[in-house]
Design a protein around this motif. Sequence first.
Motif, mmCIF file in Angstrom:
data_model
loop_
_atom_site.group_PDB
_atom_site.id
_atom_site.type_symbol
_atom_site.label_atom_id
_atom_site.label_comp_id
_atom_site.label_asym_id
_atom_site.label_seq_id
_atom_site.Cartn_x
_atom_site.Cartn_y
_atom_site.Cartn_z
ATOM 1 N N VAL A 181 0.819 -1.226 0.000
ATOM 2 C CA VAL A 181 0.000 0.000 0.000
ATOM 3 C C VAL A 181 0.845 1.264 0.000
ATOM 4 N N TRP A 200 -8.691 -2.088 4.250
ATOM 5 C CA TRP A 200 -7.261 -2.373 4.377
ATOM 6 C C TRP A 200 -6.775 -1.975 5.761
ATOM 7 N N ASP A 240 1.355 3.938 -9.457
ATOM 8 C CA ASP A 240 0.066 3.831 -8.763
ATOM 9 C C ASP A 240 -0.039 4.763 -7.563
ATOM 10 N N GLU A 241 0.694 5.866 -7.566
ATOM 11 C CA GLU A 241 0.677 6.775 -6.411
ATOM 12 C C GLU A 241 -0.706 7.391 -6.214
ATOM 13 N N VAL A 242 -1.080 7.557 -4.944
ATOM 14 C CA VAL A 242 -2.323 8.246 -4.587
ATOM 15 C C VAL A 242 -1.986 9.311 -3.543
ATOM 16 N N LEU A 262 -4.969 4.526 1.423
ATOM 17 C CA LEU A 262 -6.233 3.789 1.386
ATOM 18 C C LEU A 262 -6.328 2.798 2.533
ATOM 19 N N TRP A 314 2.176 6.726 -0.776
ATOM 20 C CA TRP A 314 1.103 5.735 -0.722
ATOM 21 C C TRP A 314 0.669 5.371 -2.132
ATOM 22 N N VAL A 315 0.294 4.108 -2.316
ATOM 23 C CA VAL A 315 -0.081 3.628 -3.649
ATOM 24 C C VAL A 315 -1.378 2.823 -3.568
ATOM 25 N N LYS A 316 -1.980 2.614 -4.729
ATOM 26 C CA LYS A 316 -3.135 1.717 -4.807
ATOM 27 C C LYS A 316 -2.672 0.283 -4.552
ATOM 28 N N ARG A 341 -2.274 -2.801 -5.625
ATOM 29 C CA ARG A 341 -2.374 -3.632 -6.832
ATOM 30 C C ARG A 341 -1.443 -4.841 -6.802
#
Length: 838
Positions: free
Chosen positions: A397, A422, A447-449, A453, A471-473, A475
Motif C-alpha cells: 500500500v 485495508w 500507482d501513487e495516490v 487507502l 502511498w499507492v493503490k 495492486r
Amino acid sequence: MGTYREKRDFSRTSEPSPEVSAPAGGGVFVVHKHDATRLHYDLRLEIDGVLVSWAIPKGPSHDPADKRLAVQTEDHPLAYATFEGRISEGNYGAGDSLLWESGTFDTVPPGEASAQLARGRLHVALHGQKLEGEWHLIRTRPVGKKAQWLCIKAKDGTERPGYDVTVERPESVKSGQRVTRGPKRRTASKAKAKATPRLRSPQALLARVGTPMLATLAQVEATDAADWRFEVKYDGFRALAAVHGGRVALHSRGGHDLSERFPAIAQALEALGKHEVVLDGELVALDAQGRSRFQLLGKGAEERFVVFDVPWLDGEDLSPLPLEERRKKLEGLLARVKPPLALAERVEGTARQALSQARRRGWEGVMAKRVGSVYAPGRGEAWLKLKVQANQEVAIVGFTPMANERPEIGALLVAVREDGAWRYAGKVGTGYSTQVRRDLLKLLSRDEVKKPLVKEAPRVRDALRHEEAVWVKPRHVAQVAFTEWTEDGRLRHPSFQGLRNDKRPEECVRERPRETPVRRGPSARGPHRETGRKARPGKRAAGRTATARKGAAGEPVVLTHGERVLFPAVGLTKADVFAWFQDVAPLMVPALAGRPLTLQQWPQGIQAPGFFRQGVESAPDWLTVTRIRHEARLLSHVVVDRPESLLWLANQSALTLHMWSSRVPHLKQPDWVVFDLDPGPKGTFEELIELTLGLRRLLERLGLASVPKTSGKRGLHVLVPLAPGHTYARTRAFALQVFEALAQEYPELATTEHAKTRREGRLYLDAGQNAWGKTVVAPYSLRALPHAPVSTPLKWSEVTRRLDPTRFTLETLRRRLDKVGDLFAPALEGGQTLPSSS
C-alpha cells in the motif's frame, strides 16, 4: 451361516469367510455403512456366536418418532465385526462397506438376547461412539426369507429429535473415510467413453475440475484428534496442470496461464500425453541443498513441478475418493516421470516428529492431510499448514524512498484485508537486493495516490530526509517472512521474499493458525472464498463497495448502489446479493458454463415490478454472450463462464437465472431430462412429495440416476443427466412417457391432460420443459419472495414429507453448503443413455 457362505465366493471377495477365527467379543455390535445397490446401514449384534444382521435403509435414528425399517439379512461371522473395505464388482453386495460404528451392547433386562430375538422384540442398550442409549427392534412380519422389523429409539433420556447422526457423523470409526462409492454400473462405463469428447481442451478440463482444495494454517496441536498423513510443504506457486489430447494447460490458482513462464515444465507434462489428467501441485525453485525457495523463482535456479494430488484421471472424477486412494493412483501415474516433474515427498511419523524434521532440513514446514478426506474445493480443515517459519501474503500500500536519494525504495508499507477494508500491517525494510529495490520503485510509482487507502494509516517519515511515505493503490502482493504478530496487528521483523503475481491483493488476509484439534473424520467442505475466511451468513453493511476479480478486459466488477434494499421483509440489500453470487460462484459457474440464460431482474427490489430479459442489448466487452435466432429475431444471451459474469448479473439485480438444458455449441443436444413438478394452486406439498418419490422409483426401475432440487418456490425439479448425443425430441418423448406412467400410478393426484377443465384439481405433469429454448431455474438462484429463498439441490434422503423448501434462503444456505458441498455436481456428470423403447 450357510446363507452367508452361499452368497459369496471367498476367492474373489475381501470379506472374511466363516472359517476365519475371531474372539468372542462378549456383546459386540457394529454398524456398516454399505454403498451397494443403494446406500444403507447394516446393524449387527453378536448373539449366539454370530452377528445377527439387519439392513436399515435410512440408518438408525435418535428420534423416537422415527420408525425406521430394518430388514433382517443373513447372519454374519464374528470376524465381520472388524471388516472394512470395498467389495469388488461381480460379488454379492458390491460397493464400499465402511465400519461406521462399533461398540458393545446388552439387552434390557441384561442377558436375554437369544430369547428376545426369538420373540421378535429386542430391547437393546448400545454403547458406541455415535450410538449411545436404548433402541427397540420389533418384528412386524413373520419370520421368512427376509423378515421385516422396525428400529425405534427408546425414550430413555438419550433421544435427540432433529439430530441426524448419519449426516452429522458420516465417517468410519476405523479409517475416518467419509465418502463411499457404490458398484460400477454399465452406464458408468459408457459415461467415460461418451463424456470425454465434451472436454475439448485441457483448459476445459481445468474448468471442469474447478477451484483447487486449500489448506488452513494451524498449530501442531490441531492434529491431535484425528489420523493424518504428512508431506513436505513447498514454498512456491500453487498450480493446476491439465493434459488432454496431447495438449497441456498450466494455470495458477487464480486461473492465469503459467506455460510461458515455466516452458520446461509445460513441455515435461507432455510426457503424460496418453492420459487425460488434472494434477495439483507447486511450482518451485530449488537452492543448492535441494530445498524450495520462493525468492529463487525466475532467478535461474533449478525448477520443479511437485505434484501432490490428482483430482481427475482418464475420464474419472477422483475428488470423491479418499486421500490415500488418490495418492496411490498418483504414485502409479508418476512412477516413471523425471525432473522437472516430481512427486511430493511424504514425511513419516507424528505431526511433531514431521515438524521437527522440517526444522532440521530447512523446509518451510509440513502439510497435514487427514486420512480419508475427499478433494473438496475451497479452504477447509482436511488439509492443514504447519509452518516452521511464519510467512504472510500482504498487499503493498506504499513505500518509503531510499534515504541516500538513490532511485530505490527504502521499505515497503504493507496491509492485510480485514472486514472489507485495508488494515496497516507494518513496514518491511529487509530482504531486497539493489536491483529489486529499483524494480519496485518503477513498479509502484505508477500507482501513487494522494491519501492512503489504509485503515488507521500511520504517519511514516524517512528518518534522515524527513520525507513522508508514498502511498499507492493496492495492486501488488508481496510474500514476507516474519517472527510474530504484535498486539496491535503489526508484523514483527518482516523480511521481503518476493512478489506474488499469482495472488490478488484482496486475498491477503491475516492467517490465524488453528490451535484446537480438528474433530475426527474427514468432511467435504463447501465453497469458501479463497481468502480463507469462512463466509458469514449475516448481512453486508449498506453502501459497501465490493470488488471482485477482474474481467478479461482488465476492468474490475464493481458493485453500485449496494445499499439498495431488494428484499425489504428481511432487509437484504444488493450488496448481500452480490456477496451471495460471489460465494457460490465455484458451484454455479460449472453448472452454467456454456448455457444461454434468461434473466429475471428486480432493479428496484422485489416489492416493485420485475421483468424477464432474454437478450442483452449492451454488456461489457469481456462478458461472454451468444447470438441465437428466435423465430424472426436474433437475441444475445448471457453465458456465465467465470465468476465475474455472475457478479455483473448481480449488479444488474438479476436475482433469478433461468438456464437452458444444452450448451454452446451443441444447443440441440440437452444434457439432461427435466421433470418439473409443481403442486399448483390446489395441490399440497405432501402430494407433491408422494409423486416425486414415485417418479424416482420409475426412473430407478429403468436404471437411471437422478438429481432433485427445489425450484425455490413450491415446486421440485428432478434432472436425469445424459450422455452427449440425445435430442430434445427424444428427451421430451421420454419425459412424457414417464409422466404418463406416473399419472396411471397416481390417477387421483396427477394428470397429463393439457386442458385445465379436464384436470379436476389434479397436479398437471408437463413434459414441455424438454424443448429447445425452454429453461429451468439454475441451482443456487434466488427467487423473488419475501424471505429470499434459493433453488437448492437436495439429497434424495431429504425428499420426505418433512422437507421444508422455505428454510433454504440466502441467509441460511451458506452453512448448509459448508456441510453438504455441491449436491448438484452429479447432474453435470452425464453418462446415461435413455432406454431405446423411449
